[in-house]
Design a protein around this motif. Structure first.
Motif, PDB file in Angstrom:
ATOM      1  N   ARG A 166       0.844  -1.192   0.000  1.00  0.00           N
ATOM      2  CA  ARG A 166       0.000   0.000   0.000  1.00  0.00           C
ATOM      3  C   ARG A 166       0.880   1.243   0.000  1.00  0.00           C
ATOM      4  NH1 ARG A 166      -1.382  -2.077   5.448  1.00  0.00           N
ATOM      5  NH2 ARG A 166      -0.133  -0.968   6.999  1.00  0.00           N
ATOM      6  N   PRO A 167       0.328   2.361  -0.504  1.00  0.00           N
ATOM      7  CA  PRO A 167       1.118   3.598  -0.538  1.00  0.00           C
ATOM      8  C   PRO A 167       1.544   4.015   0.863  1.00  0.00           C
ATOM      9  CG  PRO A 167      -0.855   3.796  -1.898  1.00  0.00           C
ATOM     10  CD  PRO A 167      -1.011   2.529  -1.111  1.00  0.00           C
ATOM     11  N   LEU A 174       5.138   0.980   0.895  1.00  0.00           N
ATOM     12  CA  LEU A 174       5.721   1.133  -0.436  1.00  0.00           C
ATOM     13  C   LEU A 174       7.146   1.656  -0.331  1.00  0.00           C
ATOM     14  CD1 LEU A 174       5.587   1.046  -3.485  1.00  0.00           C
ATOM     15  CD2 LEU A 174       4.432   3.282  -3.447  1.00  0.00           C
ATOM     16  N   ALA A 218      -0.737  -0.977  -4.198  1.00  0.00           N
ATOM     17  CA  ALA A 218       0.548  -0.498  -4.716  1.00  0.00           C
ATOM     18  C   ALA A 218       1.363  -1.622  -5.350  1.00  0.00           C
ATOM     19  CB  ALA A 218       1.351   0.176  -3.606  1.00  0.00           C
ATOM     20  N   GLU A 278       3.515  -0.712  -8.409  1.00  0.00           N
ATOM     21  CA  GLU A 278       4.720   0.057  -8.073  1.00  0.00           C
ATOM     22  C   GLU A 278       5.793  -0.836  -7.459  1.00  0.00           C
ATOM     23  OE1 GLU A 278       1.596   0.928  -7.470  1.00  0.00           O
ATOM     24  OE2 GLU A 278       1.336   3.103  -7.335  1.00  0.00           O
TER      25      GLU A 278
END
Length: 208
Positions: free
Chosen positions: A30-31, A35, A63, A66
């Motif tokens: 998750r951001p 992350l 995320a 990413e």
């Protein structure tokens, strides 16, 4: 034994080479801090690409793209994404691994690091906030200064090259998680603290 069985099964499912060391991490994608930790991990592991190893990544979340991009850029074809796993499956992944590596950016406590040690996996992390409370440097794992990715990579390299030290840390990690950081031990310590700070009972003066 359990480690061999877990390792054999994961090797079969994900096409992993069981003859090289496996690094493991389990965290939500998750951001924010998670992350940031994944990206820091990718950069740190990029500094030890000259050694043979594979990374097992247990986790999923918004995320994920990413995270995958960070690993693809820094350590192409080294990461095996296991997806979201149950607690038992995470324990099995840890049990199959040789090291747990996690930068722990702004980590308040680090339960995943404790779970890794319970499975007999030494931890390489950073001395961030509550992490030194769950990973004892030199005893159950190795801790780099907070935010120092070069130092983190150096500790990973050290343990990848020293199987004897990994085994020593592994044995101590199991004992530490089962004893000093067990639920029973935590309950005893909490009770001692509550007793220490509890107000003494009021005396009965006999006056109504």
């Amino acid at each position: 034994d359990r480690r061999d069985a877990c390792r054999k099964e994961l090797a079969r499912l994900h096409g992993l080479d069981p003859s090289v060391p496996w690094l493991a991490v389990a965290a939500m994608m998750r951001p924010g801090d998670k992350l940031a930790s994944y990206c820091a991990l990718a950069r740190a592991l990029g500094q030890v690409r000259d050694l043979p190893w594979r990374l097992l990544v247990a986790g999923d979340g918004p995320a994920r793209a990413e995270v995958e991009a960070a690993f693809a850029a820094a350590i192409p074809e080294r990461a095996a994404f296991l997806g979201a796993l149950s607690l038992n499956e995470v324990a099995a992944a840890y049990a199959a691994a040789d090291l747990c590596v996690w930068p722990a950016v702004n980590e308040a406590y680090g339960m995943a690091l404790l779970e890794a040690q319970a499975a007999g996996v030494p931890v390489v992390s950073c001395a961030t906030r509550g992490v030194p409370d769950v990973v004892e440097h030199g005893r159950t794992g190795l801790l780099a200064p907070a935010g120092d990715e070069r130092a983190l990579a150096g500790l990973v390299r050290e343990l990848l090259l020293d199987e004897g030290q990994r085994r020593r840390l592994s044995a101590a990690a199991v004992a530490f998680a089962a004893g000093e950081r067990s639920i029973e031990s935590a309950a005893i310590r909490l009770g001692e603290l509550l007793n220490r700070f509890a107000a003494p009972p009021e005396k009965n003066t006999g006056v109504s």
